[in-house]
Design a protein around this motif. Structure first.
Motif, mmCIF file in Angstrom:
data_model
loop_
_atom_site.group_PDB
_atom_site.id
_atom_site.type_symbol
_atom_site.label_atom_id
_atom_site.label_comp_id
_atom_site.label_asym_id
_atom_site.label_seq_id
_atom_site.Cartn_x
_atom_site.Cartn_y
_atom_site.Cartn_z
ATOM 1 N N UNK A 53 0.719 -1.172 -0.185
ATOM 2 C CA UNK A 53 0.039 -0.086 0.032
ATOM 3 C C UNK A 53 0.374 1.445 0.154
ATOM 4 N N UNK A 54 1.737 1.456 0.947
ATOM 5 C CA UNK A 54 2.808 2.060 1.468
ATOM 6 C C UNK A 54 3.091 2.552 -0.851
ATOM 7 N N UNK A 55 3.547 1.535 -1.099
ATOM 8 C CA UNK A 55 4.881 1.715 -2.413
ATOM 9 C C UNK A 55 3.938 2.551 -3.345
ATOM 10 N N UNK A 56 2.218 2.167 -3.434
ATOM 11 C CA UNK A 56 1.957 2.548 -4.812
ATOM 12 C C UNK A 56 1.397 3.390 -4.300
ATOM 13 N N UNK A 106 2.185 10.192 7.328
ATOM 14 C CA UNK A 106 1.831 10.942 8.401
ATOM 15 C C UNK A 106 0.774 10.016 9.737
ATOM 16 N N UNK A 107 1.607 10.038 11.147
ATOM 17 C CA UNK A 107 0.875 9.527 11.884
ATOM 18 C C UNK A 107 0.739 9.900 13.725
ATOM 19 N N UNK A 108 -0.631 10.213 14.067
ATOM 20 C CA UNK A 108 -1.279 11.104 14.863
ATOM 21 C C UNK A 108 -1.190 10.188 15.671
ATOM 22 N N UNK A 109 -0.688 10.158 17.351
ATOM 23 C CA UNK A 109 -0.913 9.956 18.182
ATOM 24 C C UNK A 109 -1.861 10.642 18.969
ATOM 25 N N UNK A 110 -2.938 9.411 19.611
ATOM 26 C CA UNK A 110 -4.360 10.346 20.563
ATOM 27 C C UNK A 110 -4.053 9.301 21.484
ATOM 28 N N UNK A 111 -3.295 10.167 23.191
ATOM 29 C CA UNK A 111 -3.213 9.026 24.512
ATOM 30 C C UNK A 111 -4.599 9.413 25.321
ATOM 31 N N UNK A 112 -5.638 10.762 25.019
ATOM 32 C CA UNK A 112 -6.592 10.860 25.960
ATOM 33 C C UNK A 112 -8.060 10.603 24.950
ATOM 34 N N UNK A 113 -8.859 9.398 25.353
ATOM 35 C CA UNK A 113 -9.185 8.631 24.301
ATOM 36 C C UNK A 113 -10.927 9.676 24.941
ATOM 37 N N UNK A 158 -2.228 1.291 21.019
ATOM 38 C CA UNK A 158 -1.915 0.984 19.109
ATOM 39 C C UNK A 158 -0.454 1.985 19.574
ATOM 40 N N UNK A 159 0.653 1.262 18.716
ATOM 41 C CA UNK A 159 1.961 1.505 18.259
ATOM 42 C C UNK A 159 1.766 2.179 16.726
ATOM 43 N N UNK A 160 2.670 3.649 17.836
ATOM 44 C CA UNK A 160 2.612 4.673 16.014
ATOM 45 C C UNK A 160 3.383 3.968 15.799
ATOM 46 N N UNK A 161 4.733 3.666 15.627
ATOM 47 C CA UNK A 161 6.184 3.383 14.821
ATOM 48 C C UNK A 161 5.672 2.817 13.836
ATOM 49 N N UNK A 162 4.409 1.338 14.038
ATOM 50 C CA UNK A 162 3.806 0.576 13.031
ATOM 51 C C UNK A 162 3.277 1.264 12.202
ATOM 52 N N UNK A 163 2.220 2.072 12.455
ATOM 53 C CA UNK A 163 2.257 2.676 11.304
ATOM 54 C C UNK A 163 2.382 3.555 11.137
ATOM 55 N N UNK A 164 3.333 3.781 11.094
ATOM 56 C CA UNK A 164 4.533 4.022 9.935
ATOM 57 C C UNK A 164 4.760 3.919 8.842
ATOM 58 N N UNK A 165 4.676 2.184 8.796
ATOM 59 C CA UNK A 165 5.427 1.340 7.300
ATOM 60 C C UNK A 165 4.167 1.547 6.732
#
Length: 147
Positions: A66-69, A94-101, A83-90
């Protein structure tokens, strides 16, 4: 007239990220018209991916494809401590971190999503450019952009 039938979503304790990314890629291939000599293509889609957990299926190959496309502008949100934000970087830069739900924070997040869609749709040339970053408004308090 177009009609939209929302899918039935249920919570089941699993995070099938690989299956979701494969479905997303398949949808791009089937539904997004590409520009050719005879037709003007669709704008590059804007996708918001939100997860509160770790993938429970094989997701790495689907993420890399998906990222390559570069088929869409994808904004990922790591919601909560599971949730692991570094995993989403793969998947996307553009990754956001939302700690407070809490409800107020989620309300602000979805208001920001709406503003992002509006702002991006007003800068069509930028959205259509393959290698140009999208122009997002600053996130609200309590939501960080992951470097």
């Amino acid at each position: 007239m177009l009609s939209f039938n929302p899918p039935h979503l249920s919570v089941g304790g699993t995070t099938s990220l690989g299956a979701a990314l494969k479905l997303l890629t398949k949808s791009f291939d089937q539904e997004v018209r590409k520009t050719s000599e005879t037709q003007k293509g669709d704008w590059k889609p804007l996708v918001f991916l939100m997860t509160d957990g770790m993938p429970t299926d094989s997701w790495e190959k689907a993420a890399d494809e998906l990222k390559q496309k570069k088929a869409a502008n994808i904004i990922a949100c790591a919601a909560g401590s599971g949730a692991d934000e570094q995993l989403l970087k793969r998947i996307t830069e553009i990754v956001l971190k939302l700690d407070n739900l809490q409800p107020d924070t989620l309300k602000q997040f979805f208001k920001w999503v709406s503003q992002s869609i509006k702002q991006t749709s007003q800068s069509v040339a930028q959205v259509m450019a393959d290698d140009q970053p999208i122009n997002l408004p600053p996130p609200p308090q309590g939501i960080q952009i992951v470097p």
